[in-house]
Every structure is written in structure tokens, then in C-alpha cells.
Design an enzyme around this catalytic site. Structure first.
Site, short mmCIF file in Angstrom:
data_model
loop_
_atom_site.label_atom_id
_atom_site.label_comp_id
_atom_site.label_asym_id
_atom_site.label_seq_id
_atom_site.Cartn_x
_atom_site.Cartn_y
_atom_site.Cartn_z
N ASP A 9 0.88 -1.15 0.00
CA ASP A 9 0.00 0.00 0.00
C ASP A 9 0.93 1.22 0.00
O ASP A 9 2.11 1.08 0.33
CB ASP A 9 -0.84 -0.08 1.29
CG ASP A 9 -1.60 1.17 1.56
OD1 ASP A 9 -2.36 1.59 0.67
OD2 ASP A 9 -1.44 1.74 2.66
N LEU A 10 0.44 2.38 -0.39
CA LEU A 10 1.32 3.56 -0.43
C LEU A 10 1.21 4.40 0.84
O LEU A 10 2.14 4.43 1.66
CB LEU A 10 1.00 4.40 -1.67
CG LEU A 10 1.83 5.67 -1.82
CD1 LEU A 10 3.29 5.37 -2.08
CD2 LEU A 10 1.28 6.53 -2.96
N ASP A 11 0.04 5.04 0.99
CA ASP A 11 -0.14 5.97 2.11
C ASP A 11 -0.12 5.21 3.43
O ASP A 11 -0.97 4.37 3.68
CB ASP A 11 -1.49 6.69 1.99
CG ASP A 11 -1.55 7.61 0.78
OD1 ASP A 11 -0.49 8.00 0.30
OD2 ASP A 11 -2.66 7.94 0.34
N THR A 17 1.77 9.96 3.95
CA THR A 17 0.93 11.01 3.34
C THR A 17 -0.40 11.13 4.07
O THR A 17 -1.13 12.09 3.85
CB THR A 17 0.69 10.70 1.85
OG1 THR A 17 0.62 9.31 1.70
CG2 THR A 17 1.77 11.27 0.98
N LYS A 45 -8.73 6.06 5.99
CA LYS A 45 -7.50 5.45 5.50
C LYS A 45 -7.81 4.30 4.54
O LYS A 45 -8.58 3.40 4.88
CB LYS A 45 -6.65 4.95 6.67
CG LYS A 45 -6.04 6.10 7.46
CD LYS A 45 -5.06 5.60 8.50
CE LYS A 45 -4.44 6.79 9.23
NZ LYS A 45 -3.67 6.37 10.39
N SER A 114 -2.56 0.72 -4.33
CA SER A 114 -2.99 1.91 -3.60
C SER A 114 -4.32 2.43 -4.13
O SER A 114 -4.57 2.39 -5.33
CB SER A 114 -1.92 3.00 -3.74
OG SER A 114 -2.42 4.23 -3.30
N ALA A 115 -5.13 2.96 -3.22
CA ALA A 115 -6.41 3.56 -3.62
C ALA A 115 -6.19 4.96 -4.19
O ALA A 115 -7.09 5.54 -4.78
CB ALA A 115 -7.32 3.66 -2.40
N LYS A 145 -11.05 -0.60 -1.61
CA LYS A 145 -10.83 -1.47 -0.46
C LYS A 145 -12.00 -1.24 0.50
O LYS A 145 -12.45 -0.10 0.61
CB LYS A 145 -9.52 -1.11 0.26
CG LYS A 145 -8.28 -1.22 -0.63
CD LYS A 145 -7.08 -0.53 0.05
CE LYS A 145 -5.90 -0.47 -0.90
NZ LYS A 145 -4.74 0.27 -0.38
N GLU A 169 -0.10 -3.41 4.60
CA GLU A 169 -1.21 -2.45 4.70
C GLU A 169 -1.26 -1.77 6.06
O GLU A 169 -1.00 -2.39 7.08
CB GLU A 169 -2.54 -3.19 4.52
CG GLU A 169 -3.25 -2.96 3.22
CD GLU A 169 -3.71 -1.53 2.98
OE1 GLU A 169 -3.76 -0.71 3.90
OE2 GLU A 169 -4.03 -1.23 1.83
N ASP A 170 -1.65 -0.48 6.06
CA ASP A 170 -1.81 0.22 7.35
C ASP A 170 -3.27 0.48 7.70
O ASP A 170 -3.56 0.97 8.78
CB ASP A 170 -1.09 1.58 7.32
CG ASP A 170 -1.80 2.57 6.42
OD1 ASP A 170 -2.13 2.20 5.28
OD2 ASP A 170 -2.06 3.70 6.86
P1 B16 Z 1 -6.37 10.22 -3.46
P2 B16 Z 1 -3.56 4.05 0.06
C1 B16 Z 1 -5.42 5.96 0.05
O1 B16 Z 1 -4.15 5.52 -0.27
C2 B16 Z 1 -5.44 6.74 1.34
O2 B16 Z 1 -5.12 5.91 2.43
C3 B16 Z 1 -6.80 7.32 1.55
O3 B16 Z 1 -6.83 8.08 2.74
C4 B16 Z 1 -7.16 8.21 0.35
O4 B16 Z 1 -8.47 8.73 0.48
C5 B16 Z 1 -7.07 7.36 -0.91
O5 B16 Z 1 -5.78 6.81 -1.03
C6 B16 Z 1 -7.38 8.16 -2.15
O6 B16 Z 1 -6.35 9.07 -2.36
O7 B16 Z 1 -7.31 11.28 -2.97
O8 B16 Z 1 -4.93 10.65 -3.50
O9 B16 Z 1 -6.83 9.60 -4.75
O10 B16 Z 1 -3.46 3.99 1.56
O11 B16 Z 1 -4.52 3.05 -0.54
O12 B16 Z 1 -2.21 4.09 -0.63
MG MG Z 2 -2.65 3.13 3.45
#
Ligand code: B16
Ligand code: MG
Length: 218
Positions: A9-11, A17, A45, A114-115, A145, A169-170
Site C-alpha cells: 500500500d502507499l499511504d 501522506t 485510511k 494503492s487507492a 478497499k 497495509e496500514d
Molecule cells: P487520493 P492508500 C489511500 O491511499 C489513502 O489511504 C486514503 O486516505 C485516500 O483517500 C485514498 O488513497 C485516495 O487518495 O485522494 O490521492 O486519490 O493507503 O490506498 O495508498
Molecule cells: Mg494506506
């Protein structure tokens, strides 16, 4: 089972972030007079931008049109990108770079699940893009997710089966997605929140190659 790939996962796993997402959502919530704190932020998240907005708006009492919601999401993203503008390699979370280097050395494939629709931009800022054999982000998926689509797509692009891959994953929704998809899930954070994972580590600093042996049942 031999582990052939690690999907990150990224964030919250590669870079923190989440703090910038929080600041941007908080700024929007303040503007709308909706109370929103770090605790509420946990639910955001790993979930998509539109779902995050819905969760925040549900805390208020006013109904907004689709057009207004679209404008809010755009505004939040502009603020988020402003906060992210200073990100560089120094923001990579502890132990991640070293672990990616070790995976490369040992020929274990590396994927991103990542989302975020901003994932490519963030990876570039961190100078990590070239490590990844497959990158699946919010632009490539239709189901957020805890649906496992993002990780299944990454496994497909890496040409591995879910039971040959570890997901890091966090987020609670992310751990659930990994488990539902048939992956070995390593949670990063609070074991009370990430209890469904196979293993939970308090910090990325604790990630090491022994985890691969554990996932293989050695
Ligand atoms: P964006 P991940 C997710 O990233 C974040 O955890 C989540 O808080 C955020 O709303 C989502 O990406 C969408 O991000 O607005 O940049 O498209 O944890 O799946 O890497
Ligand atoms: Mg995350």
C-alpha cells in the site's frame, strides 16, 4: 508456499501522506463547520476520495448536490497536493528503502496496490518508481478497499497467485481487502485496528526478510 511477490500500500506504508490527507480533509471540514478529528480520520485510511468525502459529510446535517461534492473533492485534492509538494526521499518511512533493495536482490517481485489517484506522482517524488514491477492505483480500479480488486489486479500484473504474495497495509479496509483476496497480510500500525492481518507490526522499521520465511511457514 513460496513467496514470489510483495505488494505495498502507499499511504501509511511507504510514506506518511496520511497526515497530509488529514490536513486537507480537516481544512474542508472546518470550512463546512463539520467536526472532524484524528479519530474520525482512521475511517478514511485506504478508502477512495469520494467515499472519504461521503464519510465526512455524513457527520454534518446538510445535503449537497453531486456538483457541489465534486467541487469539494477537487478542492481537497488541490490542498492535498500543495501539502505534498515538499515530499522527497527523506519522507520514505523507516526500513522501506532497505527492504525494497533486499527484495530486488532476492528476485522477489514488487507491486503497489494503492487507492490513491496521486500514487504515481508521490512515488516519483520519492524516487521509488523504478523499484516497482507493477503499479495499481486508484486510476486503474473500480472497487475500493475492502474489495480486494486493487491487490488482485496487482497480482495479475505480476503474474503471481494471491497465496504467493504478501500485502503490506496500514488501513483496516486494506487488511480486509488483502485477506478477502487470499493474500498473506502484514498490518502496519495498531493491532487493535488491524487484528485481521496475519501479523501486525507497530512500525515499518520492523519489516525484515524473516517475515518472508514466516509467510512461507518456515
Ligand atoms: P487520493 P492508500 C489511500 O491511499 C489513502 O489511504 C486514503 O486516505 C485516500 O483517500 C485514498 O488513497 C485516495 O487518495 O485522494 O490521492 O486519490 O493507503 O490506498 O495508498
Ligand atoms: Mg494506506
Amino acid at each position: 508456499m513460496k513467496i514470489k511477490a510483495c505488494i505495498f500500500d502507499l499511504d501509511g506504508v511507504i510514506v506518511d501522506t496520511a497526515k497530509f490527507h488529514f490536513l486537507a480533509w480537516k481544512r474542508l471540514a472546518d470550512e463546512l463547520n463539520i467536526s472532524f478529528d484524528e479519530h474520525d480520520n482512521e475511517q478514511l485510511k485506504g478508502v477512495s476520495r469520494t467515499t472519504s468525502l461521503e464519510i465526512i459529510l455524513r457527520k454534518g446535517s446538510i445535503q449537497y448536490s453531486e456538483e457541489e461534492k465534486q467541487e469539494m473533492a477537487v478542492k481537497k485534492n488541490i490542498w492535498y497536493l500543495e501539502y505534498c509538494s515538499t515530499i522527497d526521499e527523506s519522507e520514505i518511512l523507516p526500513g522501506i528503502k532497505e527492504f525494497l533493495d533486499e527484495l530486488k536482490l532476492k528476485n522477489i517481485l514488487i507491486g503497489l496496490g494503492s487507492a490513491s489517484k496521486n500514487a504515481l506522482l508521490i512515488l516519483d517524488k520519492l524516487k521509488l518508481t523504478s523499484y516497482f514491477d507493477a503499479i495499481v492505483d486508484g486510476n486503474k480500479i473500480t472497487e475500493a478497499k475492502p474489495n480486494p480488486q486493487v491487490f488482485l489486479r496487482a497480482a495479475e500484473e505480476l503474474n503471481v497467485n494471491p497465496n504467493e504474495a504478501i500485502v503490506f497495509e496500514d488501513a483496516e479496509a486494506g487488511v480486509e481487502a488483502a485477506i478477502r483476496g487470499g493474500f498473506y497480510a502484514i498490518g502496519i500500525g495498531d493491532a487493535k485496528i488491524l487484528g485481521k492481518a496475519n501479523i501486525v507490526l507497530r512500525s515499518t522499521a520492523l519489516i525484515n526478510f524473516n517475515l518472508i520465511d514466516a509467510a512461507e511457514g518456515k
